[in-house]
Design a protein around this motif. Structure first.
Motif, PDB file in Angstrom:
ATOM      1  N   GLN A 112       0.857  -1.190   0.000  1.00 46.85           N
ATOM      2  CA  GLN A 112       0.000   0.000   0.000  1.00 46.85           C
ATOM      3  C   GLN A 112       0.893   1.241   0.000  1.00 46.85           C
ATOM      4  OE1 GLN A 112      -3.052   0.139   3.015  1.00 46.85           O
ATOM      5  NE2 GLN A 112      -3.756  -1.930   2.596  1.00 46.85           N
ATOM      6  N   PRO A 113       1.295   1.707  -1.171  1.00 44.76           N
ATOM      7  CA  PRO A 113       2.232   2.827  -1.260  1.00 44.76           C
ATOM      8  C   PRO A 113       1.759   4.109  -0.575  1.00 44.76           C
ATOM      9  CG  PRO A 113       2.048   1.705  -3.366  1.00 44.76           C
ATOM     10  CD  PRO A 113       0.974   1.133  -2.490  1.00 44.76           C
ATOM     11  N   ASP A 114       0.447   4.273  -0.410  1.00 54.07           N
ATOM     12  CA  ASP A 114      -0.061   5.477   0.233  1.00 54.07           C
ATOM     13  C   ASP A 114      -0.096   5.362   1.757  1.00 54.07           C
ATOM     14  OD1 ASP A 114      -0.433   6.681  -2.220  1.00 54.07           O
ATOM     15  OD2 ASP A 114      -2.518   6.027  -2.400  1.00 54.07           O
ATOM     16  N   ALA A 115       0.098   4.175   2.277  1.00 55.50           N
ATOM     17  CA  ALA A 115       0.027   3.982   3.730  1.00 55.50           C
ATOM     18  C   ALA A 115       1.219   4.650   4.421  1.00 55.50           C
ATOM     19  CB  ALA A 115      -0.005   2.493   4.061  1.00 55.50           C
ATOM     20  N   ILE A 116       0.966   5.223   5.583  1.00 49.52           N
ATOM     21  CA  ILE A 116       2.043   5.760   6.414  1.00 49.52           C
ATOM     22  C   ILE A 116       2.601   4.601   7.230  1.00 49.52           C
ATOM     23  CG2 ILE A 116       2.711   7.403   8.187  1.00 49.52           C
ATOM     24  CD1 ILE A 116       1.802   8.725   5.616  1.00 49.52           C
ATOM     25  N   VAL A 117       3.841   4.230   6.930  1.00 49.74           N
ATOM     26  CA  VAL A 117       4.521   3.146   7.634  1.00 49.74           C
ATOM     27  C   VAL A 117       5.761   3.726   8.301  1.00 49.74           C
ATOM     28  CG1 VAL A 117       5.698   0.927   7.399  1.00 49.74           C
ATOM     29  CG2 VAL A 117       3.689   1.420   5.986  1.00 49.74           C
ATOM     30  N   GLY A 118       5.935   3.413   9.583  1.00 47.43           N
ATOM     31  CA  GLY A 118       7.083   3.924  10.325  1.00 47.43           C
ATOM     32  C   GLY A 118       8.020   2.807  10.753  1.00 47.43           C
ATOM     33  N   TYR A 119       9.311   3.043  10.546  1.00 50.39           N
ATOM     34  CA  TYR A 119      10.338   2.065  10.945  1.00 50.39           C
ATOM     35  C   TYR A 119      10.822   2.414  12.342  1.00 50.39           C
ATOM     36  CZ  TYR A 119      14.682  -0.651  10.845  1.00 50.39           C
ATOM     37  OH  TYR A 119      15.698  -1.526  11.130  1.00 50.39           O
ATOM     38  N   LEU A 120      10.868   1.409  13.227  1.00 46.97           N
ATOM     39  CA  LEU A 120      11.124   1.627  14.644  1.00 46.97           C
ATOM     40  C   LEU A 120      12.553   1.358  15.102  1.00 46.97           C
ATOM     41  CD1 LEU A 120       7.919  -0.102  16.077  1.00 46.97           C
ATOM     42  CD2 LEU A 120       8.493   2.298  16.416  1.00 46.97           C
ATOM     43  N   ASN A 121      13.305   0.566  14.387  1.00 48.92           N
ATOM     44  CA  ASN A 121      14.502  -0.022  14.973  1.00 48.92           C
ATOM     45  C   ASN A 121      15.644   0.964  15.200  1.00 48.92           C
ATOM     46  OD1 ASN A 121      15.440  -2.527  16.023  1.00 48.92           O
ATOM     47  ND2 ASN A 121      16.910  -2.632  14.348  1.00 48.92           N
ATOM     48  N   GLY A 122      15.711   2.014  14.397  1.00 48.34           N
ATOM     49  CA  GLY A 122      16.695   3.062  14.643  1.00 48.34           C
ATOM     50  C   GLY A 122      18.097   2.788  14.153  1.00 48.34           C
ATOM     51  N   ASP A 123      18.252   1.802  13.284  1.00 49.27           N
ATOM     52  CA  ASP A 123      19.596   1.448  12.803  1.00 49.27           C
ATOM     53  C   ASP A 123      19.862   1.900  11.379  1.00 49.27           C
ATOM     54  OD1 ASP A 123      17.731  -0.318  11.739  1.00 49.27           O
ATOM     55  OD2 ASP A 123      19.127  -2.015  11.711  1.00 49.27           O
ATOM     56  N   LYS A 124      18.943   2.660  10.795  1.00 47.44           N
ATOM     57  CA  LYS A 124      19.125   3.107   9.414  1.00 47.44           C
ATOM     58  C   LYS A 124      18.942   4.613   9.316  1.00 47.44           C
ATOM     59  CE  LYS A 124      17.627  -1.295   7.435  1.00 47.44           C
ATOM     60  NZ  LYS A 124      19.011  -1.727   7.159  1.00 47.44           N
ATOM     61  N   ALA A 125      19.800   5.248   8.525  1.00 42.58           N
ATOM     62  CA  ALA A 125      19.694   6.688   8.306  1.00 42.58           C
ATOM     63  C   ALA A 125      18.390   7.007   7.576  1.00 42.58           C
ATOM     64  CB  ALA A 125      20.886   7.183   7.492  1.00 42.58           C
ATOM     65  N   PRO A 126      17.826   8.179   7.829  1.00 47.04           N
ATOM     66  CA  PRO A 126      16.539   8.528   7.235  1.00 47.04           C
ATOM     67  C   PRO A 126      16.485   8.402   5.715  1.00 47.04           C
ATOM     68  CG  PRO A 126      17.059  10.059   8.982  1.00 47.04           C
ATOM     69  CD  PRO A 126      18.261   9.191   8.806  1.00 47.04           C
ATOM     70  N   ARG A 127      17.538   8.799   5.009  1.00 45.46           N
ATOM     71  CA  ARG A 127      17.481   8.740   3.549  1.00 45.46           C
ATOM     72  C   ARG A 127      17.417   7.305   3.030  1.00 45.46           C
ATOM     73  NH1 ARG A 127      17.555  13.512   1.322  1.00 45.46           N
ATOM     74  NH2 ARG A 127      18.471  15.263   2.459  1.00 45.46           N
ATOM     75  N   ILE A 128      18.014   6.378   3.746  1.00 46.83           N
ATOM     76  CA  ILE A 128      17.918   4.967   3.372  1.00 46.83           C
ATOM     77  C   ILE A 128      16.472   4.495   3.511  1.00 46.83           C
ATOM     78  CG2 ILE A 128      18.669   2.630   3.957  1.00 46.83           C
ATOM     79  CD1 ILE A 128      20.840   4.379   2.686  1.00 46.83           C
ATOM     80  N   VAL A 129      15.838   4.893   4.604  1.00 52.89           N
ATOM     81  CA  VAL A 129      14.436   4.535   4.845  1.00 52.89           C
ATOM     82  C   VAL A 129      13.541   5.145   3.769  1.00 52.89           C
ATOM     83  CG1 VAL A 129      12.514   4.764   6.465  1.00 52.89           C
ATOM     84  CG2 VAL A 129      14.809   4.285   7.328  1.00 52.89           C
ATOM     85  N   GLN A 130      13.770   6.413   3.472  1.00 54.15           N
ATOM     86  CA  GLN A 130      12.949   7.109   2.473  1.00 54.15           C
ATOM     87  C   GLN A 130      13.104   6.489   1.093  1.00 54.15           C
ATOM     88  OE1 GLN A 130      14.204   9.412  -0.080  1.00 54.15           O
ATOM     89  NE2 GLN A 130      12.147   9.995  -0.766  1.00 54.15           N
TER      90      GLN A 130
END
Length: 210
Positions: free
Chosen positions: A120-138
């Motif tokens: 679901q590309p429109d869904a707001i999904v949040g990553y919790l683990n904190g081991d990845k820089a924001p641009r990698i997540v984005q």
């Protein structure tokens, strides 16, 4: 009137979703049991273990005139495949209930976050683990970082980086007024706290900035 209420879900052996933080009670691990095996479990407040469908029904009834969102954490199951399966069951239940616009998802399992974002590309999904820089997540199509305070403290540029690349930012768990003000000032979109009333008071105040 708060931004959101968060819950944790587990998938049972017979593919039913239940709401619980630990995923285990009365020496029963939920993912290894059928829903009928959990019928006798009582929570500390005396209530029975709720199913996800129960919670959705209560959420719809209590927030029909409220902007409050339901924040669904997909707990990490014994395998990544099971975690992804739990996510799919949750997303399908949300769609069937007609509340997709009032739901966001979070998970510690990165592959599951990617899977939900692809599904679901429109869904707001949040990553919790904190081991990845924001641009990698984005770049993976995930729309939010949801990291604990110590992660932002150890990586002081990450909050601004996340905002710069269009990610939603949440910080958890922030209970002191000083820390709340710090993250309000830094522009965090959401703050998870055990004191939502205190946070709401601070957010409503006007502060003079330089």
């Amino acid at each position: 009137g708060y931004d959101g209420v968060e819950l944790d879900i587990w998938l049972t052996k017979d593919k039913k979703l239940v709401v619980h933080h630990d995923g285990k009670a009365n020496n029963i691990t939920f993912q290894n049991a059928n829903l009928s095996d959990l019928s006798g479990i009582k929570l500390s407040n005396g209530e029975s273990l709720p199913t996800f469908d129960d919670f959705i029904a209560a959420f719809k009834a209590k927030t029909s005139d409220s902007p409050t969102k339901l924040i669904i954490e997909i707990k990490s199951h014994s395998t990544e495949a099971l975690t992804k399966e739990a996510a799919e069951y949750a997303m399908n239940a949300v769609q069937q209930a007609g509340i997709s616009d009032k739901v966001e998802y979070i998970a510690f399992n990165y592959a599951t976050c990617c899977h939900m974002s692809e599904k679901q590309p429109d869904a707001i999904v949040g990553y919790l683990n904190g081991d990845k820089a924001p641009r990698i997540v984005q770049q993976a199509g995930i729309k939010s970082i949801d990291y604990k305070m110590t992660v932002y403290a150890a990586n002081p540029t990450w909050l601004c980086e996340a905002l710069d690349c269009g990610l939603k930012v949440n910080v958890w768990t922030v209970n002191s007024a000083g820390e709340m003000l710090k993250y309000i000032g830094q522009g965090a979109d959401y703050i998870t706290t055990d004191d939502p009333a205190g946070l709401k008071q601070l957010v409503s105040k006007t502060f003079i900035s330089k």
